[in-house]
Write an enzyme that holds these catalytic residues in place. Structure first.
Site, PDB file in Angstrom:
ATOM      1  N   ARG A 140      -7.360  -8.355  -7.900  1.00  8.56           N
ATOM      2  CA  ARG A 140      -8.073  -9.628  -7.988  1.00  8.56           C
ATOM      3  C   ARG A 140      -9.549  -9.353  -8.211  1.00  8.56           C
ATOM      4  O   ARG A 140      -9.991  -8.203  -8.211  1.00  8.56           O
ATOM      5  CB  ARG A 140      -7.896 -10.409  -6.688  1.00  8.56           C
ATOM      6  CG  ARG A 140      -8.316  -9.596  -5.452  1.00  8.56           C
ATOM      7  CD  ARG A 140      -8.215 -10.407  -4.177  1.00  8.56           C
ATOM      8  NE  ARG A 140      -8.338  -9.605  -2.987  1.00  8.56           N
ATOM      9  CZ  ARG A 140      -9.480  -9.199  -2.445  1.00  8.56           C
ATOM     10  NH1 ARG A 140     -10.624  -9.501  -3.022  1.00  8.56           N
ATOM     11  NH2 ARG A 140      -9.494  -8.479  -1.338  1.00  8.56           N
TER      12      ARG A 140
ATOM     13  N   LYS B 219       0.826  -1.207   0.000  1.00  6.63           N
ATOM     14  CA  LYS B 219       0.000   0.000   0.000  1.00  6.63           C
ATOM     15  C   LYS B 219       0.858   1.254   0.000  1.00  6.63           C
ATOM     16  O   LYS B 219       0.484   2.272  -0.579  1.00  6.63           O
ATOM     17  CB  LYS B 219      -0.943  -0.017   1.206  1.00  6.63           C
ATOM     18  CG  LYS B 219      -2.054  -1.056   1.102  1.00  6.63           C
ATOM     19  CD  LYS B 219      -3.013  -0.926   2.270  1.00  6.63           C
ATOM     20  CE  LYS B 219      -4.207  -1.856   2.099  1.00  6.63           C
ATOM     21  NZ  LYS B 219      -3.826  -3.266   2.158  1.00  6.63           N
TER      22      LYS B 219
ATOM     23  N   GLU C  92      -2.924   6.175   8.165  1.00 11.49           N
ATOM     24  CA  GLU C  92      -3.597   7.227   7.414  1.00 11.49           C
ATOM     25  C   GLU C  92      -4.564   7.980   8.319  1.00 11.49           C
ATOM     26  O   GLU C  92      -4.990   7.474   9.370  1.00 11.49           O
ATOM     27  CB  GLU C  92      -4.395   6.641   6.243  1.00 11.49           C
ATOM     28  CG  GLU C  92      -3.561   6.015   5.160  1.00 11.49           C
ATOM     29  CD  GLU C  92      -4.417   5.397   4.069  1.00 11.49           C
ATOM     30  OE1 GLU C  92      -5.615   5.157   4.314  1.00 11.49           O
ATOM     31  OE2 GLU C  92      -3.895   5.161   2.969  1.00 11.49           O
TER      32      GLU C  92
END
Length: 645
Positions: free
Chosen positions: A292, A116, A200
């Site tokens: 995916r 990420k 975050e």
């Protein structure tokens, strides 16, 4: 061309992929663990290979064993499904090196989005808007402490190498950071083999809106509208719908084009999902890209009329996308709910055990069920607790919502705790009907969605007693059903008929007289013009009451006396799972709320804390132990009042 396909996954997604493969004339190979040897996906496949073990690390995460299974069965392609190895770049490379077709993106794209932190940097360079955060390589606690302070609490810790709510913790203050970071790192390591974290800003009252993207090997890339996945628990989606309510065509186009930009930036090929946070002002921020197929892909299939698994097969064989952006037309609205084995009343703790009763809704227009279980299956503590997905489509959102409510009313499930009643309350809630959605939906409406259990009334017990007699097998005179001795009616010569039954439902018990005027019509009890679903499974009777199936059994007095003589004290395992940490030892004094043991079940950690101050008198588990629900883990003696003063 793909001639034979090995599905490196389990459950409903393996069954879903097999269905499309059969339609395309492709043979299927299932892999399974020792626990899953009789699972539905194994029974549906043309061939099956046992990978051994029970835990994912012993079975579904064994790259070499999966590739060996493909070669041994003659499969020339592998589909990773979602979860397990589906976003593992090393697995994609290993499949390619073995000369097999990987039905997914190239390893380089998985690498780019697998971290990420690196993904955020790539998206920033591509001009995709980001949420403020720290995505660096330094994983020291002090670094996270400094960066979180810069961002401002609350913050969100996220696993750098995974998704699906695993390794994700909301931290409200600096005092919570150390323990939350350690727990998130352990979850991430267990689920993804990578403990790296990022942090975050926790955006308040956001919507979770994601874009389905598809790209081929010829440079074509499209987006197939968006999905709203805002209703979540434990940072994992529960309800998804497409298209997202309330988005203007301009916003839909802007988010779709940003998602395609993200895919092109990493040379993406295949199915992928770009996830955004959308605030009330219409500003959106990139969160992550899942490389995916997603659990919620059926809602996109229903509004586009496309089979996304078939698209995956086509792209994996080097064919171009079947449609251009201009040819993708949206029709109607679709809503999906995830049916889980879990206990909403216990903070959605995962549940395991036997599916004593399992009946799916009837097929019909706008109705779809993607399932990985059948009645009699056992739900294992080693894997994700999702059982099936119920999906409804309609010409508009309200039609889809009402159709889904009807499907939920028909679904029957008993033997393990489930979120079925909770899902009914969500879909029926006025705020959901009005599309008032954000990620705080469940918490905001908790009183209505998670009500305190109400005592069962006398009318229920009377109905259950009559249902018990009506459904009980008559062994006394099976050769003569017309004999008075074959009727369980409480007949007494010279006295009025009376039969009082001692029943239990959950923790409640009652001695009830059977209700009069009740008739049995197939799987329905008819009383005063109302119908109640009823199912008998051996010693268990399932009776519908207020929209929920209540599990009833008759109390055996002898067994009850034995149970009373078998008492124990201490802190018990809240579910079947494995012990990952023991933090105390005999003789140690602990404070109320202190962490004692950590249990892992279905890839999530659950903390066992002291309910009150006390002294640990015994430890009944060790790290690595497999424990059953209710097993005593720690014996704790409360401290005397003067000791705690």
């Amino acid at each position: 061309m793909i001639d034979s396909l090995l599905i490196a996954n389990r459950g409903e997604i393996a069954c879903r992929i097999m269905r499309t493969a059969r339609e395309l004339g492709i043979a299927t190979v299932a892999v399974h663990s020792d626990t899953d040897r009789d699972a539905l996906h194994v029974r549906c496949a043309d061939q099956a290979v046992n990978l051994g073990g029970a835990r994912p690390s012993e079975s579904y995460l064994r790259v070499e064993a999966i590739i060996a299974a493909a070669k041994a069965t003659g499969a020339n392609a592998i589909h990773p499904g979602y979860g397990f190895l589906s976003e593992n770049a090393d697995f994609a490379r290993a499949v390619d090196a073995a000369g097999l077709i990987f039905v997914g993106p190239p390893a380089s794209a998985i690498d780019a989005m697998g971290s990420k932190s690196a993904a955020k940097a790539l998206m920033d360079a591509a001009g995709v808007p980001l949420v403020p955060g720290y995505h660096g390589a330094d994983q020291a606690l002090e670094t996270f402490r400094v960066e979180a302070a810069k961002i401002g609490y609350p913050v969100l810790l996220k696993a750098a190498a995974g998704g699906g709510g695993k390794g994700m913790k909301v931290v409200e203050s600096e005092a919570q950071l150390s323990e939350a970071l350690s727990s998130a790192q352990r979850e991430a390591q267990a689920a993804f083999g990578d403990a790296r974290m990022l942090v975050e800003k926790y955006v308040l009252q956001p919507r979770h809106v994601e874009i389905q993207v598809f790209a081929d090997q010829h440079g074509n890339a499209v987006y197939l509208a968006e999905r709203d996945c805002s209703i979540q628990r434990r940072h994992q989606k529960v309800v998804e719908e497409a298209p997202a309510p309330g988005l203007s065509p301009e916003l839909r186009r802007a988010m779709g084009e940003a998602a395609v930009t993200a895919a092109r930036a990493i040379g993406y090929v295949g199915a992928g999902t770009v996830e955004f946070l959308l605030d009330a002002r219409g500003d959106f921020f990139f969160m992550e890209m899942n490389t995916r197929l997603q659990v919620e892909h059926p809602v996109t299939e229903l509004i586009t009329g496309q089979d996304l698994v078939a698209w995956q097969m086509r792209v994996a064989q080097g064919q171009p996308l079947p449609l251009s952006q201009e040819q993708i037309v949206l029709r109607g609205h679709a809503i999906e709910v995830r049916l889980y084995a879990e206990d909403p009343e216990q903070d959605f703790l995962p549940a395991s055990g036997e599916l004593t009763l399992y009946r799916e809704p009837a097929a019909g227009v706008g109705r779809r069920v993607d399932s990985g279980v059948v009645e009699g299956d056992r739900v294992s503590p080693f894997y994700d607790p999702m059982l099936s997905k119920l999906i409804a489509w309609g010409e508009d959102r309200e039609t889809a919502r009402r159709r889904l409510l009807a499907m939920l009313a028909e679904q029957q499930l008993g033997g393990v705790h489930s979120n079925l009643a909770f899902l009914r309350r969500v879909v029926a809630h006025p705020a959901f009907a009005a599309a008032e959605l954000d990620t705080g939906f469940i918490g905001r409406h908790a009183d209505a969605l998670l009500p305190a259990p109400a005592p069962l009334p006398d009318a229920f017990w009377a109905l259950a007693a009559r249902a018990w007699l009506l459904t009980a097998p008559s062994a006394a005179r099976a050769d003569d059903p017309h004999s008075p001795w074959a009727a369980a009616c409480g007949l007494r010569l010279g006295l009025a008929c009376e039969q009082r039954l001692h029943l239990r439902c959950g923790e409640a018990e009652a001695r009830a007289l059977p209700a009069p005027g009740v008739s049995l019509l197939g799987d329905q009890l008819l009383v005063d013009g109302r119908r109640h679903a009823v199912q008998r499974r051996g010693q268990w009777l399932f009776v519908e009451w207020d929209g929920q199936l209540q599990r009833v059994t008759q109390v055996d007095p002898i067994s009850e006396v034995e149970a009373l003589q078998h008492g124990h004290g201490g802190l018990t395992a809240p579910m079947n799972g494995s012990v990952v940490r023991v933090l105390v030892e005999p003789g140690q004094q602990v404070a109320a709320g202190e962490l004692l043991v950590v249990v892992e079940a279905m890839k999530m950690e659950h903390s066992i804390r002291a309910a009150e101050a006390g002294e640990v008198t015994a430890i009944h588990c060790a790290e690595g132990d497999l424990v059953e629900e209710g097993r005593v883990l720690v014996a704790l003696q409360p401290l005397a009042e003067e000791a705690t003063a």
